[in-house]
Design a protein around this motif. Sequence first.
Motif, PDB file in Angstrom:
ATOM      1  N   ARG A  45       0.837  -1.211   0.000  1.00  0.00           N
ATOM      2  CA  ARG A  45       0.000   0.000   0.000  1.00  0.00           C
ATOM      3  C   ARG A  45       0.867   1.254   0.000  1.00  0.00           C
ATOM      4  O   ARG A  45       0.606   2.201  -0.742  1.00  0.00           O
ATOM      5  CB  ARG A  45      -0.925   0.007   1.211  1.00  0.00           C
ATOM      6  CG  ARG A  45      -2.053  -0.965   1.117  1.00  0.00           C
ATOM      7  CD  ARG A  45      -2.897  -0.939   2.371  1.00  0.00           C
ATOM      8  NE  ARG A  45      -4.088  -1.729   2.175  1.00  0.00           N
ATOM      9  CZ  ARG A  45      -5.291  -1.380   2.582  1.00  0.00           C
ATOM     10  NH1 ARG A  45      -5.467  -0.263   3.245  1.00  0.00           N
ATOM     11  NH2 ARG A  45      -6.328  -2.147   2.346  1.00  0.00           N
ATOM     12  N   LYS A  46       1.873   1.236   0.837  1.00  0.00           N
ATOM     13  CA  LYS A  46       2.773   2.392   0.938  1.00  0.00           C
ATOM     14  C   LYS A  46       3.465   2.642  -0.396  1.00  0.00           C
ATOM     15  O   LYS A  46       3.539   3.778  -0.872  1.00  0.00           O
ATOM     16  CB  LYS A  46       3.797   2.139   2.047  1.00  0.00           C
ATOM     17  CG  LYS A  46       4.742   3.284   2.285  1.00  0.00           C
ATOM     18  CD  LYS A  46       5.740   2.924   3.380  1.00  0.00           C
ATOM     19  CE  LYS A  46       6.831   3.971   3.430  1.00  0.00           C
ATOM     20  NZ  LYS A  46       7.966   3.545   4.225  1.00  0.00           N
ATOM     21  N   ASP A  47       3.973   1.577  -1.011  1.00  0.00           N
ATOM     22  CA  ASP A  47       4.650   1.715  -2.310  1.00  0.00           C
ATOM     23  C   ASP A  47       3.696   2.267  -3.373  1.00  0.00           C
ATOM     24  O   ASP A  47       4.075   3.134  -4.161  1.00  0.00           O
ATOM     25  CB  ASP A  47       5.192   0.363  -2.775  1.00  0.00           C
ATOM     26  CG  ASP A  47       6.389  -0.110  -1.975  1.00  0.00           C
ATOM     27  OD1 ASP A  47       6.950   0.680  -1.180  1.00  0.00           O
ATOM     28  OD2 ASP A  47       6.764  -1.290  -2.140  1.00  0.00           O
ATOM     29  N   ILE A  48       2.470   1.764  -3.381  1.00  0.00           N
ATOM     30  CA  ILE A  48       1.494   2.215  -4.381  1.00  0.00           C
ATOM     31  C   ILE A  48       1.159   3.687  -4.166  1.00  0.00           C
ATOM     32  O   ILE A  48       1.089   4.463  -5.130  1.00  0.00           O
ATOM     33  CB  ILE A  48       0.223   1.331  -4.360  1.00  0.00           C
ATOM     34  CG1 ILE A  48       0.571  -0.057  -4.911  1.00  0.00           C
ATOM     35  CG2 ILE A  48      -0.901   1.968  -5.173  1.00  0.00           C
ATOM     36  CD1 ILE A  48      -0.538  -1.082  -4.771  1.00  0.00           C
ATOM     37  N   CYS A  50       3.052   5.901  -3.024  1.00  0.00           N
ATOM     38  CA  CYS A  50       4.204   6.683  -3.478  1.00  0.00           C
ATOM     39  C   CYS A  50       4.257   6.822  -5.002  1.00  0.00           C
ATOM     40  O   CYS A  50       4.866   7.756  -5.516  1.00  0.00           O
ATOM     41  CB  CYS A  50       5.506   6.058  -2.967  1.00  0.00           C
ATOM     42  SG  CYS A  50       5.752   6.254  -1.199  1.00  0.00           S
ATOM     43  N   LEU A  51       3.610   5.894  -5.706  1.00  0.00           N
ATOM     44  CA  LEU A  51       3.588   5.958  -7.175  1.00  0.00           C
ATOM     45  C   LEU A  51       2.697   7.080  -7.702  1.00  0.00           C
ATOM     46  O   LEU A  51       2.882   7.564  -8.809  1.00  0.00           O
ATOM     47  CB  LEU A  51       3.066   4.639  -7.757  1.00  0.00           C
ATOM     48  CG  LEU A  51       3.931   3.403  -7.646  1.00  0.00           C
ATOM     49  CD1 LEU A  51       3.172   2.184  -8.150  1.00  0.00           C
ATOM     50  CD2 LEU A  51       5.223   3.575  -8.418  1.00  0.00           C
ATOM     51  N   PHE A  52       1.721   7.475  -6.890  1.00  0.00           N
ATOM     52  CA  PHE A  52       0.706   8.425  -7.338  1.00  0.00           C
ATOM     53  C   PHE A  52       0.772   9.729  -6.550  1.00  0.00           C
ATOM     54  O   PHE A  52       1.336   9.785  -5.457  1.00  0.00           O
ATOM     55  CB  PHE A  52      -0.692   7.804  -7.197  1.00  0.00           C
ATOM     56  CG  PHE A  52      -0.882   6.568  -8.019  1.00  0.00           C
ATOM     57  CD1 PHE A  52      -1.194   6.656  -9.362  1.00  0.00           C
ATOM     58  CD2 PHE A  52      -0.725   5.313  -7.464  1.00  0.00           C
ATOM     59  CE1 PHE A  52      -1.351   5.523 -10.132  1.00  0.00           C
ATOM     60  CE2 PHE A  52      -0.880   4.171  -8.215  1.00  0.00           C
ATOM     61  CZ  PHE A  52      -1.195   4.275  -9.565  1.00  0.00           C
ATOM     62  N   ASP A  53       0.159  10.747  -7.098  1.00  0.00           N
ATOM     63  CA  ASP A  53       0.047  12.047  -6.436  1.00  0.00           C
ATOM     64  C   ASP A  53      -0.701  11.855  -5.110  1.00  0.00           C
ATOM     65  O   ASP A  53      -1.803  11.316  -5.086  1.00  0.00           O
ATOM     66  CB  ASP A  53      -0.712  13.009  -7.357  1.00  0.00           C
ATOM     67  CG  ASP A  53      -0.831  14.408  -6.803  1.00  0.00           C
ATOM     68  OD1 ASP A  53      -0.534  14.611  -5.601  1.00  0.00           O
ATOM     69  OD2 ASP A  53      -1.216  15.301  -7.566  1.00  0.00           O
ATOM     70  N   LYS A  54      -0.101  12.300  -4.039  1.00  0.00           N
ATOM     71  CA  LYS A  54      -0.700  12.133  -2.702  1.00  0.00           C
ATOM     72  C   LYS A  54      -2.099  12.754  -2.610  1.00  0.00           C
ATOM     73  O   LYS A  54      -2.940  12.279  -1.856  1.00  0.00           O
ATOM     74  CB  LYS A  54       0.202  12.743  -1.639  1.00  0.00           C
ATOM     75  CG  LYS A  54       1.596  12.153  -1.607  1.00  0.00           C
ATOM     76  CD  LYS A  54       1.833  11.415  -0.330  1.00  0.00           C
ATOM     77  CE  LYS A  54       3.269  10.978  -0.213  1.00  0.00           C
ATOM     78  NZ  LYS A  54       3.559   9.723  -0.779  1.00  0.00           N
ATOM     79  N   LYS A  55      -2.356  13.775  -3.390  1.00  0.00           N
ATOM     80  CA  LYS A  55      -3.674  14.433  -3.369  1.00  0.00           C
ATOM     81  C   LYS A  55      -4.778  13.481  -3.823  1.00  0.00           C
ATOM     82  O   LYS A  55      -5.929  13.642  -3.454  1.00  0.00           O
ATOM     83  CB  LYS A  55      -3.673  15.670  -4.271  1.00  0.00           C
ATOM     84  CG  LYS A  55      -2.783  16.779  -3.787  1.00  0.00           C
ATOM     85  CD  LYS A  55      -2.776  17.914  -4.788  1.00  0.00           C
ATOM     86  CE  LYS A  55      -1.668  18.889  -4.463  1.00  0.00           C
ATOM     87  NZ  LYS A  55      -1.461  19.861  -5.530  1.00  0.00           N
ATOM     88  N   LEU A  56      -4.408  12.482  -4.636  1.00  0.00           N
ATOM     89  CA  LEU A  56      -5.388  11.523  -5.125  1.00  0.00           C
ATOM     90  C   LEU A  56      -5.867  10.583  -4.016  1.00  0.00           C
ATOM     91  O   LEU A  56      -6.929   9.989  -4.109  1.00  0.00           O
ATOM     92  CB  LEU A  56      -4.801  10.707  -6.276  1.00  0.00           C
ATOM     93  CG  LEU A  56      -4.415  11.485  -7.531  1.00  0.00           C
ATOM     94  CD1 LEU A  56      -3.692  10.582  -8.520  1.00  0.00           C
ATOM     95  CD2 LEU A  56      -5.640  12.106  -8.183  1.00  0.00           C
ATOM     96  N   GLY A  60      -5.746   8.024   2.513  1.00  0.00           N
ATOM     97  CA  GLY A  60      -4.985   6.783   2.500  1.00  0.00           C
ATOM     98  C   GLY A  60      -5.374   5.889   1.339  1.00  0.00           C
ATOM     99  O   GLY A  60      -6.121   6.278   0.438  1.00  0.00           O
ATOM    100  N   PHE A  61      -4.866   4.672   1.362  1.00  0.00           N
ATOM    101  CA  PHE A  61      -5.092   3.713   0.276  1.00  0.00           C
ATOM    102  C   PHE A  61      -6.574   3.354   0.175  1.00  0.00           C
ATOM    103  O   PHE A  61      -7.216   3.042   1.170  1.00  0.00           O
ATOM    104  CB  PHE A  61      -4.275   2.441   0.516  1.00  0.00           C
ATOM    105  CG  PHE A  61      -4.379   1.444  -0.590  1.00  0.00           C
ATOM    106  CD1 PHE A  61      -3.544   1.523  -1.690  1.00  0.00           C
ATOM    107  CD2 PHE A  61      -5.315   0.423  -0.545  1.00  0.00           C
ATOM    108  CE1 PHE A  61      -3.633   0.603  -2.717  1.00  0.00           C
ATOM    109  CE2 PHE A  61      -5.414  -0.508  -1.573  1.00  0.00           C
ATOM    110  CZ  PHE A  61      -4.570  -0.416  -2.660  1.00  0.00           C
ATOM    111  N   ASP A  62      -7.101   3.407  -1.035  1.00  0.00           N
ATOM    112  CA  ASP A  62      -8.507   3.085  -1.296  1.00  0.00           C
ATOM    113  C   ASP A  62      -8.557   2.373  -2.647  1.00  0.00           C
ATOM    114  O   ASP A  62      -8.264   2.967  -3.692  1.00  0.00           O
ATOM    115  CB  ASP A  62      -9.331   4.374  -1.319  1.00  0.00           C
ATOM    116  CG  ASP A  62     -10.801   4.147  -1.610  1.00  0.00           C
ATOM    117  OD1 ASP A  62     -11.165   3.096  -2.178  1.00  0.00           O
ATOM    118  OD2 ASP A  62     -11.608   5.039  -1.286  1.00  0.00           O
TER     119      ASP A  62
END
Length: 190
Positions: A45-48, A50-56, A60-62
């Motif tokens: 989840r953490k790695d994913i 980091c791949l995307f814009d945090k604003k998205l 947290g992970f969804d």
Amino acid sequence: MKSIAITGSFASGKTFVLKYLEKAGYKTFSCDDYVRELYLEPNIRKDILCLFDKKLFENGFDKKKLSQIIYSDDNQRRKLEQYIHPKVRKGINDFQNKHLNELLIFVEVPLLFETGFNSYFDYSICVYCSEESRKDRATERGDFYLKIYSKIKNIQLPQEKKKNLANFQINTDLDIEIQIKEIIAKVQLV
């Protein structure tokens, strides 16, 4: 051991066929289930994220949010695929190595031809059905799945192309038991 991939378009009945094979006593592996398990791991989840814009991902992970992002933006989808596909390939490889003494094993790989994973299998089966059945099945899964149905359809190879690339086909609008038995008989003869 012969390793057989099961593929097909979204809502074509791949999981139904895989569950039938599992009940019949065969060892089975689902890439979709494996990815769901990966998504539960905190490091993944953490790695994913980091791949995307945090604003998205403000909360947290969804997984649903992730689906909306990757089905709306090819570049974002490719980014996730480059990260997750090697992990899925390792999961498949581990499963195959664990069951070397089995006569036949079955692996559900929705994007078999799109990813080039078909080269890791002895045979492939394309599961398909009418477009009307696919849409009905997506509708039965809920509003979210109906919304992404068209997006997924545009990303995956067309059903007809997958059928032509596969060694065997199963039409889930018909009795699958007869079709599966015929395929298994043919594979065991080789």
